[in-house]
Design a protein around this motif. Structure first.
Motif, PDB file in Angstrom:
ATOM      1  N   TRP A  57       0.851  -1.194   0.000  1.00 50.44           N
ATOM      2  CA  TRP A  57       0.000   0.000   0.000  1.00 50.44           C
ATOM      3  C   TRP A  57       0.889   1.247   0.000  1.00 50.44           C
ATOM      4  O   TRP A  57       1.820   1.364   0.801  1.00 50.44           O
ATOM      5  CB  TRP A  57      -0.902   0.044   1.236  1.00 50.44           C
ATOM      6  CG  TRP A  57      -2.163  -0.800   1.135  1.00 50.44           C
ATOM      7  CD1 TRP A  57      -2.343  -2.077   1.549  1.00 50.44           C
ATOM      8  CD2 TRP A  57      -3.402  -0.362   0.592  1.00 50.44           C
ATOM      9  NE1 TRP A  57      -3.630  -2.503   1.299  1.00 50.44           N
ATOM     10  CE2 TRP A  57      -4.309  -1.462   0.710  1.00 50.44           C
ATOM     11  CE3 TRP A  57      -3.865   0.808   0.002  1.00 50.44           C
ATOM     12  CZ2 TRP A  57      -5.639  -1.414   0.276  1.00 50.44           C
ATOM     13  CZ3 TRP A  57      -5.197   0.840  -0.410  1.00 50.44           C
ATOM     14  CH2 TRP A  57      -6.064  -0.238  -0.283  1.00 50.44           C
ATOM     15  N   ASP A  60       0.012   8.594  -2.229  1.00 50.96           N
ATOM     16  CA  ASP A  60       0.511   9.601  -3.168  1.00 50.96           C
ATOM     17  C   ASP A  60      -0.192  10.934  -2.859  1.00 50.96           C
ATOM     18  O   ASP A  60      -1.408  11.056  -3.028  1.00 50.96           O
ATOM     19  CB  ASP A  60       0.233   9.155  -4.613  1.00 50.96           C
ATOM     20  CG  ASP A  60       0.851  10.117  -5.629  1.00 50.96           C
ATOM     21  OD1 ASP A  60       1.618  11.008  -5.200  1.00 50.96           O
ATOM     22  OD2 ASP A  60       0.531  10.003  -6.832  1.00 50.96           O
ATOM     23  N   GLN A 113      -4.166   9.990  -2.468  1.00 47.22           N
ATOM     24  CA  GLN A 113      -4.501   8.827  -3.313  1.00 47.22           C
ATOM     25  C   GLN A 113      -3.760   7.601  -2.786  1.00 47.22           C
ATOM     26  O   GLN A 113      -2.530   7.584  -2.722  1.00 47.22           O
ATOM     27  CB  GLN A 113      -4.115   9.088  -4.766  1.00 47.22           C
ATOM     28  CG  GLN A 113      -4.606   8.022  -5.726  1.00 47.22           C
ATOM     29  CD  GLN A 113      -4.246   8.377  -7.163  1.00 47.22           C
ATOM     30  OE1 GLN A 113      -3.079   8.306  -7.555  1.00 47.22           O
ATOM     31  NE2 GLN A 113      -5.256   8.730  -7.945  1.00 47.22           N
ATOM     32  N   TYR A 114      -4.545   6.576  -2.396  1.00 39.09           N
ATOM     33  CA  TYR A 114      -3.967   5.346  -1.856  1.00 39.09           C
ATOM     34  C   TYR A 114      -4.009   4.273  -2.961  1.00 39.09           C
ATOM     35  O   TYR A 114      -5.067   4.018  -3.546  1.00 39.09           O
ATOM     36  CB  TYR A 114      -4.739   4.882  -0.625  1.00 39.09           C
ATOM     37  CG  TYR A 114      -4.522   5.768   0.608  1.00 39.09           C
ATOM     38  CD1 TYR A 114      -3.674   5.373   1.625  1.00 39.09           C
ATOM     39  CD2 TYR A 114      -5.177   6.989   0.710  1.00 39.09           C
ATOM     40  CE1 TYR A 114      -3.484   6.183   2.744  1.00 39.09           C
ATOM     41  CE2 TYR A 114      -4.992   7.799   1.819  1.00 39.09           C
ATOM     42  CZ  TYR A 114      -4.146   7.397   2.840  1.00 39.09           C
ATOM     43  OH  TYR A 114      -3.943   8.206   3.939  1.00 39.09           O
ATOM     44  N   MET A 115      -2.825   3.643  -3.171  1.00 38.40           N
ATOM     45  CA  MET A 115      -2.710   2.619  -4.242  1.00 38.40           C
ATOM     46  C   MET A 115      -2.306   1.284  -3.629  1.00 38.40           C
ATOM     47  O   MET A 115      -1.371   1.225  -2.822  1.00 38.40           O
ATOM     48  CB  MET A 115      -1.671   3.034  -5.275  1.00 38.40           C
ATOM     49  CG  MET A 115      -2.056   4.293  -6.037  1.00 38.40           C
ATOM     50  SD  MET A 115      -0.812   4.751  -7.281  1.00 38.40           S
ATOM     51  CE  MET A 115       0.584   5.156  -6.231  1.00 38.40           C
ATOM     52  N   THR A 117      -1.135  -2.664  -4.548  1.00 37.86           N
ATOM     53  CA  THR A 117      -0.572  -3.526  -5.592  1.00 37.86           C
ATOM     54  C   THR A 117      -0.412  -4.944  -5.047  1.00 37.86           C
ATOM     55  O   THR A 117       0.115  -5.124  -3.946  1.00 37.86           O
ATOM     56  CB  THR A 117       0.803  -3.002  -6.052  1.00 37.86           C
ATOM     57  OG1 THR A 117       0.671  -1.658  -6.509  1.00 37.86           O
ATOM     58  CG2 THR A 117       1.360  -3.869  -7.180  1.00 37.86           C
ATOM     59  N   VAL A 131      -3.593  -3.543  -9.653  1.00 42.48           N
ATOM     60  CA  VAL A 131      -3.459  -2.286  -8.898  1.00 42.48           C
ATOM     61  C   VAL A 131      -4.855  -1.720  -8.643  1.00 42.48           C
ATOM     62  O   VAL A 131      -5.672  -1.634  -9.572  1.00 42.48           O
ATOM     63  CB  VAL A 131      -2.589  -1.262  -9.645  1.00 42.48           C
ATOM     64  CG1 VAL A 131      -2.523   0.048  -8.861  1.00 42.48           C
ATOM     65  CG2 VAL A 131      -1.195  -1.819  -9.888  1.00 42.48           C
ATOM     66  N   VAL A 133      -6.920   1.712  -6.816  1.00 42.05           N
ATOM     67  CA  VAL A 133      -6.719   3.124  -6.422  1.00 42.05           C
ATOM     68  C   VAL A 133      -7.958   3.639  -5.693  1.00 42.05           C
ATOM     69  O   VAL A 133      -9.083   3.477  -6.194  1.00 42.05           O
ATOM     70  CB  VAL A 133      -6.401   4.006  -7.643  1.00 42.05           C
ATOM     71  CG1 VAL A 133      -6.238   5.463  -7.211  1.00 42.05           C
ATOM     72  CG2 VAL A 133      -5.148   3.505  -8.358  1.00 42.05           C
ATOM     73  N   ASN A 135      -9.208   7.260  -3.540  1.00 47.53           N
ATOM     74  CA  ASN A 135      -8.935   8.646  -3.124  1.00 47.53           C
ATOM     75  C   ASN A 135      -9.626   8.911  -1.776  1.00 47.53           C
ATOM     76  O   ASN A 135     -10.842   8.738  -1.658  1.00 47.53           O
ATOM     77  CB  ASN A 135      -9.453   9.632  -4.166  1.00 47.53           C
ATOM     78  CG  ASN A 135      -8.648   9.552  -5.460  1.00 47.53           C
ATOM     79  OD1 ASN A 135      -7.426   9.677  -5.461  1.00 47.53           O
ATOM     80  ND2 ASN A 135      -9.330   9.334  -6.577  1.00 47.53           N
TER      81      ASN A 135
END
Length: 396
Positions: A57, A60, A113-115, A117, A131, A133, A135
């Motif tokens: 996690w 951004d 913004q949390y991503m 993977t 991935v 995403v 917000n």
């Protein structure tokens, strides 16, 4: 036959791989939270593999590069050293394929913004499918606003009420209302919801009351109030007159107080200067010359005074001539003139004692118009010898 069999096996293999493709899913692309509350970022992945995944996690932000906040590798969860460390974690066990995370006590700076993977060793995936995403927006309720009055609330005047909150995300809107004595709501253009101002024109006494401003946004609301008191012109004049009168009275008291203090100070300084001048000009008293004279001179002067007193009422020529003058001794006793023609000298010895007690000699009677010798002695007179005068007028 052999060729057909090999083609069927290849098709089965392709179908098996495509059914085992790795993919990440998110419950929603945007999540909102109120500052101080907990938020959950929902996410999960699909895979037919039984291998443990590798999950990451990242966060951004607009003002920074992406950085890791949470990872899962070989069955171990690791929370990275960030400001979210004591407040972030996986919501469920990772092997359940639910990889949602929670954040406790959210703050405004947690927005971004949390991503997520996900990678599995024996699973293939297409580009971007692994991935997810989300917000996150952390909302901040308005801080308690401040209400202010601009202008003088007199009858016929115009005033403006303002309301402003120092904090709030998104920016709050403002609404004014009057609660007492009569409820009233305001709308544009009298009220500006964005700036929080309320303009009141041509004031009347009926417009007095309690005015409340409410600041609100999606996270909450806060309010402040102000009391508007509309004054008539006469009341304003009375207040101004009272203030001016008080100031005038105070100035008068100060003026007279300073005058009195100055007068007393001047009077005290004058008395001190006069005292200093008297001390500087004073002359020590001198002893009279006759006081320093010998005893014989003193006796002479006193005798002269007694002789003059004895002849105050008699003419000078009528005094019978004598060869010597009467003498008043220094002790105060009286001695008459010597007898003529060989007469006997008067006995001047002290009087005899009676029953052992000495008797005081009585002073001879003083001539008419003169003072007794005892009175002269008490007055401090000194006996003086006065020359006698003969019948021819010459001194003997």
């Amino acid at each position: 036959m052999g060729a057909l069999r090999r083609a069927a096996l290849a098709l089965a293999a392709l179908l098996g791989v495509s059914s085992a493709v790795l993919e990440v899913h998110v419950g929603t692309g945007s999540v909102f939270s109120v500052e101080g509350q907990q938020v959950v970022l929902p996410a999960w992945y699909t895979s037919r593999s039984q291998k443990k995944p590798y999950i990451t996690w990242l966060l951004d932000k607009e003002d920074a590069d992406p950085f890791q906040i949470l990872t899962y590798l070989d069955g171990v969860v690791k929370v990275e050293e960030t400001e979210l460390k004591p407040r972030v974690g996986f919501l469920y066990p990772v092997l359940t394929h639910n990889i949602s995370v929670f954040i406790n006590a959210t703050r405004e700076r947690d927005s971004g913004q949390y991503m997520c993977t996900v990678n599995v060793v024996d699973d293939a995936t297409s580009t971007g499918k692994n991935v997810g995403v989300i917000n996150l927006t952390v909302l901040v309720p308005p801080a308690a606003p401040t209400c202010q009055l601009h202008g003088h609330p007199a009858v016929g005047a115009n005033v403006t009420l303002s309301c402003a909150s120092a904090k709030g995300k998104p920016s709050p809107t403002y609404h004014w209302q009057r609660t007492a004595p009569t409820p009233q709501f305001f709308f544009p253009p009298v009220q500006d919801p964005a700036r929080g101002t309320l303009k009141l024109t041509n004031l009347t006494l009926d417009m007095s009351g309690l005015y409340i401003c409410v600041a609100e946004n999606r996270a909450g609301s806060a309010e402040c109030s102000i009391v508007l008191e509309v004054h008539s012109t006469s009341t304003k004049a009375v207040i101004a007159g009272a203030v001016l009168g008080s100031l005038g009275a105070l100035a008068t008291v100060i003026f007279f107080a300073r005058r009195v203090v100055g007068y007393r100070r001047k009077k005290r300084d004058g008395q001190e200067e006069a005292a200093n001048e008297i001390k500087e000009d004073a002359v020590a008293p001198k002893t009279p010359s006759w006081a320093r004279s010998p005893a014989s001179d003193t006796i002479s002067k006193t005798s002269t005074l007694s002789s003059i007193a004895g002849t105050r009422e008699k003419p000078y020529r009528s005094k019978p001539p004598s060869d010597t003058a009467s003498i008043l001794t220094a002790t105060g006793s009286y001695r008459g003139p010597p007898p003529r023609g060989g007469g006997r000298t008067p006995n001047l010895s002290p009087p005899p004692a009676i029953n052992g007690t000495p008797q005081r000699r009585q002073d001879p009677a003083a001539p008419p118009g003169s003072l007794p010798a005892s009175s002269l002695a008490r007055a401090g007179a000194v006996p003086v010898m006065v020359p006698a005068q003969s019948r021819a007028g010459s001194l003997v």
